[in-house]
Design a protein around this motif. Structure first.
Motif, PDB file in Angstrom:
ATOM      1  N   THR A   1       0.917  -1.160  -0.100  1.00  0.00           N
ATOM      2  CA  THR A   1       0.003   0.025  -0.062  1.00  0.00           C
ATOM      3  C   THR A   1       0.847   1.234  -0.122  1.00  0.00           C
ATOM      4  N   ALA A   2       0.223   2.426  -0.480  1.00  0.00           N
ATOM      5  CA  ALA A   2       1.055   3.676  -0.462  1.00  0.00           C
ATOM      6  C   ALA A   2       1.527   4.174   0.942  1.00  0.00           C
ATOM      7  N   ASN A   3       0.527   3.963   1.789  1.00  0.00           N
ATOM      8  CA  ASN A   3       0.663   4.659   3.130  1.00  0.00           C
ATOM      9  C   ASN A   3       0.482   3.303   4.332  1.00  0.00           C
ATOM     10  N   SER A   4       1.327   2.956   5.003  1.00  0.00           N
ATOM     11  CA  SER A   4       1.247   1.996   5.899  1.00  0.00           C
ATOM     12  C   SER A   4       0.533   2.355   7.011  1.00  0.00           C
ATOM     13  N   ASN A   5       0.354   3.741   7.633  1.00  0.00           N
ATOM     14  CA  ASN A   5      -0.126   4.339   8.668  1.00  0.00           C
ATOM     15  C   ASN A   5      -1.979   4.246   8.506  1.00  0.00           C
ATOM     16  N   LYS A   6      -2.184   4.199   7.169  1.00  0.00           N
ATOM     17  CA  LYS A   6      -3.547   4.238   6.880  1.00  0.00           C
ATOM     18  C   LYS A   6      -4.232   2.976   6.504  1.00  0.00           C
ATOM     19  N   ILE A   7      -5.466   2.774   6.326  1.00  0.00           N
ATOM     20  CA  ILE A   7      -6.002   1.676   5.837  1.00  0.00           C
ATOM     21  C   ILE A   7      -6.546   1.985   4.405  1.00  0.00           C
ATOM     22  N   GLU A   8      -5.778   1.421   3.517  1.00  0.00           N
ATOM     23  CA  GLU A   8      -6.057   1.903   1.988  1.00  0.00           C
ATOM     24  C   GLU A   8      -7.220   1.192   1.288  1.00  0.00           C
TER      25      GLU A   8
ATOM     26  N   ASP B   1     -16.643  -2.092   4.139  1.00  0.00           N
ATOM     27  CA  ASP B   1     -16.524  -1.562   5.474  1.00  0.00           C
ATOM     28  C   ASP B   1     -16.448  -2.423   6.651  1.00  0.00           C
ATOM     29  N   TYR B   2     -16.821  -4.008   6.152  1.00  0.00           N
ATOM     30  CA  TYR B   2     -16.507  -4.908   7.075  1.00  0.00           C
ATOM     31  C   TYR B   2     -15.048  -5.137   6.979  1.00  0.00           C
ATOM     32  N   LEU B   3     -14.201  -5.116   5.968  1.00  0.00           N
ATOM     33  CA  LEU B   3     -12.965  -5.422   5.869  1.00  0.00           C
ATOM     34  C   LEU B   3     -12.085  -4.226   6.561  1.00  0.00           C
ATOM     35  N   ILE B   4     -12.694  -3.251   6.193  1.00  0.00           N
ATOM     36  CA  ILE B   4     -11.944  -1.956   6.924  1.00  0.00           C
ATOM     37  C   ILE B   4     -11.898  -2.231   8.559  1.00  0.00           C
ATOM     38  N   GLU B   5     -12.840  -2.489   9.098  1.00  0.00           N
ATOM     39  CA  GLU B   5     -13.270  -2.970  10.345  1.00  0.00           C
ATOM     40  C   GLU B   5     -12.074  -4.151  11.062  1.00  0.00           C
ATOM     41  N   LYS B   6     -12.129  -4.902  10.153  1.00  0.00           N
ATOM     42  CA  LYS B   6     -11.481  -6.197  10.207  1.00  0.00           C
ATOM     43  C   LYS B   6      -9.752  -5.602  10.318  1.00  0.00           C
TER      44      LYS B   6
ATOM     45  N   VAL C   1      -8.914  -3.844  -0.460  1.00  0.00           N
ATOM     46  CA  VAL C   1      -8.857  -3.356   0.547  1.00  0.00           C
ATOM     47  C   VAL C   1      -7.475  -3.742   1.507  1.00  0.00           C
ATOM     48  N   ASN C   2      -6.599  -2.764   1.694  1.00  0.00           N
ATOM     49  CA  ASN C   2      -5.622  -2.561   2.545  1.00  0.00           C
ATOM     50  C   ASN C   2      -4.529  -3.549   1.635  1.00  0.00           C
TER      51      ASN C   2
ATOM     52  N   GLN D   1     -20.274   9.302  -2.288  1.00  0.00           N
ATOM     53  CA  GLN D   1     -21.038   9.197  -1.061  1.00  0.00           C
ATOM     54  C   GLN D   1     -20.476   8.535  -0.010  1.00  0.00           C
ATOM     55  N   TRP D   2     -19.966   7.153  -0.342  1.00  0.00           N
ATOM     56  CA  TRP D   2     -19.469   6.333   0.631  1.00  0.00           C
ATOM     57  C   TRP D   2     -18.175   6.931   1.061  1.00  0.00           C
ATOM     58  N   LYS D   3     -17.433   7.507   0.384  1.00  0.00           N
ATOM     59  CA  LYS D   3     -16.074   8.040   0.884  1.00  0.00           C
ATOM     60  C   LYS D   3     -16.314   9.192   1.958  1.00  0.00           C
ATOM     61  N   LYS D   4     -17.263   9.722   1.744  1.00  0.00           N
ATOM     62  CA  LYS D   4     -17.565  10.824   2.888  1.00  0.00           C
ATOM     63  C   LYS D   4     -18.008  10.356   4.277  1.00  0.00           C
ATOM     64  N   THR D   5     -18.226   9.105   4.346  1.00  0.00           N
ATOM     65  CA  THR D   5     -18.522   8.479   5.661  1.00  0.00           C
ATOM     66  C   THR D   5     -17.325   7.718   6.405  1.00  0.00           C
ATOM     67  N   LEU D   6     -16.057   7.585   5.444  1.00  0.00           N
ATOM     68  CA  LEU D   6     -15.051   6.905   6.075  1.00  0.00           C
ATOM     69  C   LEU D   6     -14.095   7.766   7.185  1.00  0.00           C
ATOM     70  N   ALA D   7     -13.697   7.179   7.972  1.00  0.00           N
ATOM     71  CA  ALA D   7     -12.822   7.677   9.257  1.00  0.00           C
ATOM     72  C   ALA D   7     -11.638   8.193   8.606  1.00  0.00           C
ATOM     73  N   ASP D   8     -11.185   9.054   9.715  1.00  0.00           N
ATOM     74  CA  ASP D   8      -9.694   9.650   9.061  1.00  0.00           C
ATOM     75  C   ASP D   8      -8.353   8.506   8.978  1.00  0.00           C
ATOM     76  N   ASP D   9      -8.700   7.178   9.348  1.00  0.00           N
ATOM     77  CA  ASP D   9      -7.671   6.234   9.333  1.00  0.00           C
ATOM     78  C   ASP D   9      -7.810   5.378   7.934  1.00  0.00           C
TER      79      ASP D   9
END
Length: 213
Positions: free
Chosen positions: A39-46, A198-203, A176-177, A67-75
């Motif tokens: 991934t481009a940034n190991s400090n973020k979930i990409e 969303d499920y995999l981001i949480e994972k 995802v990541n 629209q979905w992108k607007k719901t994403l957290a900062d990480d």
């Protein structure tokens, strides 16, 4: 008798909830990517969305993704990655990265989608793409300076390598990541693709938290 009635009522309440809850399973609803993609940034979930401007399914998916992108957290960091399977798609990938470098991606991204899917333009030449940019406020000089630059060509090659490493077979698909690939075929619908993302981001978030503790 009263105890049995209470249990029966409890089950009646719980059943709709369990019916709504969806269990996403690896191999059935999404795929594990092996080996994983850097991934481009190991400090973020990409999250990467693989797309093509000439793809009608991608055109329909784009408003949902926006629209979905607007719901994403900062990480979480989400971005597009144009598919490059032939020379024509290479031109469209160059258009995407040119818009990004010029700071007009928010304007040109929907314009490029509309040109190919609504206006039925093939965008099969550099001049046709340039005309679209200049018609939307980009100077010919700025376009020429960026479009055929080493940096743009390098990004197109990287996009091609990324899609190959992720074993992408169609568009739209998501990664995802660098670990998981989501396709419409396995997800069942475009809406489900985002739910699985969303499920995999949480994972991934839970996995990172466990490593830190």
């Amino acid at each position: 008798m009263l105890k049995k009635l209470i249990v029966a009522l409890s089950l009646t309440v719980l059943m709709p909830l369990s019916a709504v809850a969806q269990e996403w399973r690896e191999g059935e609803h999404y795929d594990l990517i092996t080996p994983s993609v850097r991934t481009a940034n190991s400090n973020k979930i990409e999250v990467v969305e693989f797309f093509w401007y000439g793809c009608g399914h991608c055109y329909n998916f784009e408003p949902m993704v926006s629209q979905w992108k607007k719901t994403l957290a900062d990480d979480v960091e989400a971005h597009g990655s144009p598919a490059v399977w032939n020379k024509g798609m290479e031109l469209h990938a160059k258009a995407y990265y040119t818009a990004q470098v010029l700071g007009v991606l928010e304007t040109m991204h929907p314009v490029l989608f509309q040109a190919m899917n609504v206006d039925r333009k093939r965008l099969a030449s550099d001049d046709e793409i340039k005309a679209l940019f200049t018609a939307n406020g980009v100077s010919a000089e700025d376009f020429d300076k960026v479009y055929s630059s080493f940096g743009i060509n390098s990004q197109v090659r990287q996009a091609n390598s990324r899609a190959r490493a992720a074993k992408i077979t169609g568009t739209p698909e998501m990664m995802v990541n660098g670990k998981y690939r989501i396709s419409t075929r396995k997800a069942g619908s475009q809406a489900n693709m985002l739910k699985i993302a969303d499920y995999l981001i949480e994972k991934e978030r839970a996995s990172a938290s466990q490593k830190q503790s």
